[in-house]
Scaffold this motif. Structure first.
Motif, PDB file in Angstrom:
ATOM      1  N   ARG A 117     -52.626 -35.807 162.477  1.00 35.02           N
ATOM      2  CA  ARG A 117     -52.148 -36.381 161.390  1.00 35.02           C
ATOM      3  C   ARG A 117     -52.092 -35.476 160.247  1.00 35.02           C
ATOM      4  NH1 ARG A 117     -55.485 -39.234 158.629  1.00 35.02           N
ATOM      5  NH2 ARG A 117     -57.235 -38.176 159.735  1.00 35.02           N
ATOM      6  N   THR A 118     -53.167 -34.504 160.185  1.00 33.65           N
ATOM      7  CA  THR A 118     -53.039 -33.714 158.946  1.00 33.65           C
ATOM      8  C   THR A 118     -53.216 -32.135 159.501  1.00 33.65           C
ATOM      9  OG1 THR A 118     -55.587 -33.553 158.883  1.00 33.65           O
ATOM     10  CG2 THR A 118     -54.202 -35.388 157.656  1.00 33.65           C
ATOM     11  N   LEU A 119     -53.485 -32.125 160.596  1.00 31.81           N
ATOM     12  CA  LEU A 119     -53.693 -30.457 161.204  1.00 31.81           C
ATOM     13  C   LEU A 119     -52.584 -30.203 162.442  1.00 31.81           C
ATOM     14  CD1 LEU A 119     -57.336 -29.680 160.759  1.00 31.81           C
ATOM     15  CD2 LEU A 119     -55.639 -28.995 159.278  1.00 31.81           C
ATOM     16  N   PHE A 128     -52.935 -27.960 150.493  1.00 28.47           N
ATOM     17  CA  PHE A 128     -54.103 -27.090 150.769  1.00 28.47           C
ATOM     18  C   PHE A 128     -55.423 -27.834 150.839  1.00 28.47           C
ATOM     19  CE2 PHE A 128     -51.537 -23.238 149.617  1.00 28.47           C
ATOM     20  CZ  PHE A 128     -52.081 -22.477 150.335  1.00 28.47           C
ATOM     21  N   GLY A 129     -55.282 -28.737 151.855  1.00 28.72           N
ATOM     22  CA  GLY A 129     -56.453 -29.613 152.294  1.00 28.72           C
ATOM     23  C   GLY A 129     -57.512 -29.655 151.159  1.00 28.72           C
ATOM     24  N   THR A 174     -49.805 -22.963 155.729  1.00 22.41           N
ATOM     25  CA  THR A 174     -50.726 -22.295 156.638  1.00 22.41           C
ATOM     26  C   THR A 174     -52.042 -22.551 156.298  1.00 22.41           C
ATOM     27  OG1 THR A 174     -48.862 -20.892 157.263  1.00 22.41           O
ATOM     28  CG2 THR A 174     -51.069 -20.200 158.195  1.00 22.41           C
ATOM     29  N   THR A 175     -53.082 -22.676 156.950  1.00 24.00           N
ATOM     30  CA  THR A 175     -54.257 -22.524 156.626  1.00 24.00           C
ATOM     31  C   THR A 175     -55.269 -21.543 157.244  1.00 24.00           C
ATOM     32  OG1 THR A 175     -55.011 -24.372 157.885  1.00 24.00           O
ATOM     33  CG2 THR A 175     -54.466 -25.148 155.676  1.00 24.00           C
ATOM     34  N   ASN A 176     -55.034 -21.158 158.394  1.00 28.72           N
ATOM     35  CA  ASN A 176     -55.650 -20.157 159.123  1.00 28.72           C
ATOM     36  C   ASN A 176     -54.861 -19.589 160.369  1.00 28.72           C
ATOM     37  OD1 ASN A 176     -57.254 -19.763 162.086  1.00 28.72           O
ATOM     38  ND2 ASN A 176     -58.562 -19.285 160.145  1.00 28.72           N
ATOM     39  N   SER A 177     -55.062 -18.297 160.179  1.00 26.98           N
ATOM     40  CA  SER A 177     -54.418 -17.338 161.208  1.00 26.98           C
ATOM     41  C   SER A 177     -55.316 -16.630 162.055  1.00 26.98           C
ATOM     42  CB  SER A 177     -53.430 -16.781 160.821  1.00 26.98           C
ATOM     43  OG  SER A 177     -53.771 -15.690 159.797  1.00 26.98           O
ATOM     44  N   ALA A 195     -50.162 -34.956 146.905  1.00 28.91           N
ATOM     45  CA  ALA A 195     -50.977 -34.170 147.041  1.00 28.91           C
ATOM     46  C   ALA A 195     -50.734 -32.812 147.758  1.00 28.91           C
ATOM     47  CB  ALA A 195     -52.275 -34.797 148.123  1.00 28.91           C
ATOM     48  N   ALA A 196     -51.334 -31.728 147.142  1.00 29.21           N
ATOM     49  CA  ALA A 196     -50.929 -30.397 147.578  1.00 29.21           C
ATOM     50  C   ALA A 196     -51.308 -30.317 149.198  1.00 29.21           C
ATOM     51  CB  ALA A 196     -52.036 -29.427 146.969  1.00 29.21           C
ATOM     52  N   VAL A 229     -51.772 -26.997 165.306  1.00 29.15           N
ATOM     53  CA  VAL A 229     -52.121 -25.700 165.836  1.00 29.15           C
ATOM     54  C   VAL A 229     -51.269 -25.271 166.795  1.00 29.15           C
ATOM     55  CG1 VAL A 229     -53.990 -24.389 166.914  1.00 29.15           C
ATOM     56  CG2 VAL A 229     -54.746 -26.315 165.542  1.00 29.15           C
ATOM     57  N   THR A 260     -52.744 -22.364 162.262  1.00 27.96           N
ATOM     58  CA  THR A 260     -53.176 -23.709 161.860  1.00 27.96           C
ATOM     59  C   THR A 260     -52.259 -24.025 160.599  1.00 27.96           C
ATOM     60  OG1 THR A 260     -55.453 -23.546 162.569  1.00 27.96           O
ATOM     61  CG2 THR A 260     -54.928 -25.597 161.209  1.00 27.96           C
TER      62      THR A 260
END
Lengths: 147, 147, 147, 147
Positions: free
Chosen positions: B109-111, B146-147, B81-84, B143-144, B113, B133
């Protein structure tokens, strides 16, 4: 602009109203516009991989703003969260407590807004950012706090 | 646009990766773009006054979108999770399960929602709305997430 | 649960209170719990690359929820936005109008929350999602709407 | 952790890529982790009642984080906003410029997050808070930035 509850009063009140969770959270510092809260990280706060869970971080941010509102408004246990926004920035360390630094951005008649940065203890890079809005019903009002 | 995991596969995988929480959550329905999840409300999910806690609602929304991403992308337990964003609309009933209706708005590809409405079972008025998100690292990437 | 303003009343009122922007926005449909609004996309709404700008999408979402609140509460021009959350999902087409489909999730005494999906006209994939909270001061109150 | 563009380079680049808006925004200060931006408030930024409009505040927050990302990553005009959250706290003064103080909370490989407080010039009480997430496609990638 002064505190309605001292740090000690606030601690006692949180123990009273949140009996099931007060052992999780510790009030570290309190000023008229800011509060520092600690989440004592235990196994029940962790996700697979040993990282602190999202709900635990949400809970820390939410309690921090609630405690700040209580400290300013007094024993208003009717205040309810109406909105939250969180950005998860880095993976927290499972073996460290989480420290929340909360600033009160607004304390109006009916709405309060706090901003929170959370860190794994000992690190200066935030693991998450949160903003939380509380709705505050008038004192003595029988009205529900939900706007 | 098809499911990588069936409803049964998804249930088994959630039990595997979330051993501490899989008893809380039940996958009720699954389509290519939506999922319905149930939170079995127990005492540990409640706040004073008998209402479901904010962290429990956050957890339900978060797991719903995660499960939807898993069902489409396959066993990608690295997704984070990157955003809520959550709006709390009404007081949930403590004695009823919470039902989350999640729609997948984007699966890039990478996100990814997802949008979630949560209801106390038996009511048609939402108690909360969430959007979540997830960041999805490339398959096989070290790779991590976390973006 | 009924409309205080008809679609025609709402159009006239928006022209009256938003003289500088009413040519941008068109009320397409109105029910008791939803509204469809169009942004007539002109050059001034575009960013380099020919895509609709973020502020234009924010404005469309904000006006949609405001118009929905007006249609239900009547001519309450004091209502103010207190919170917004937007997810940008896909690149809008510069040559197409934007269509906002707004649902009213809550209309309380003091807070209203609307959820909005925005589409480039002719596409069924949303370009953005928004949720917007309005604070509504009591009718006849001299109090500021800012909570 | 160093700047890819100086303050002067950044100004010139913003004029180049945002010809229609560069007269609105002024870079006031720039460090490796923060930027201060000014919105020169003109009539076109105002709402009825003489207050700065929501879209104008959104635009200021969005440009501030974009400029911060540019200053660190270099001329990456492909970076796109994927998420935003704004709290509107107080009514801005129509006759004063808006000053945005933006802090870069995260600058990852593919995601950047900035936090913004906005003030009417001369006041120390924030009128709005924003957090903005940008998606950053790899340099040289033909891939769309939209995740």
């Amino acid at each position: 602009m002064s505190l309605a509850l001292s740090k000690q009063d606030l601690k006692e009140y949180l123990e009273e109203v949140f009996p099931q969770v007060h052992s999780d959270f510790v009030v570290e510092e309190l000023t008229e516009t800011s509060i520092t809260m600690r989440l004592r990280v235990e196994d029940r706060h962790l996700r697979p991989g040993g990282t602190v869970s999202g709900p635990s971080m949400f809970g820390l941010a939410d309690v921090s703003v609630y405690a700040m509102v209580l400290a300013r408004k007094g024993r208003q246990s009717l205040a309810v969260t109406t909105n939250s926004s969180l950005d998860f920035l880095r993976k927290p360390e499972g073996g460290a407590d989480l420290i929340a630094e909360c600033k009160l951005l607004k304390l109006g008649r009916t709405l309060a807004v706090g901003d929170v940065l959370m860190y794994s203890e000992g690190s200066d890079k935030p693991v998450a950012r949160a903003s939380i809005t509380y709705s505050i019903p008038p004192v003595g009002s029988a009205a529900a706090a939900f706007g």
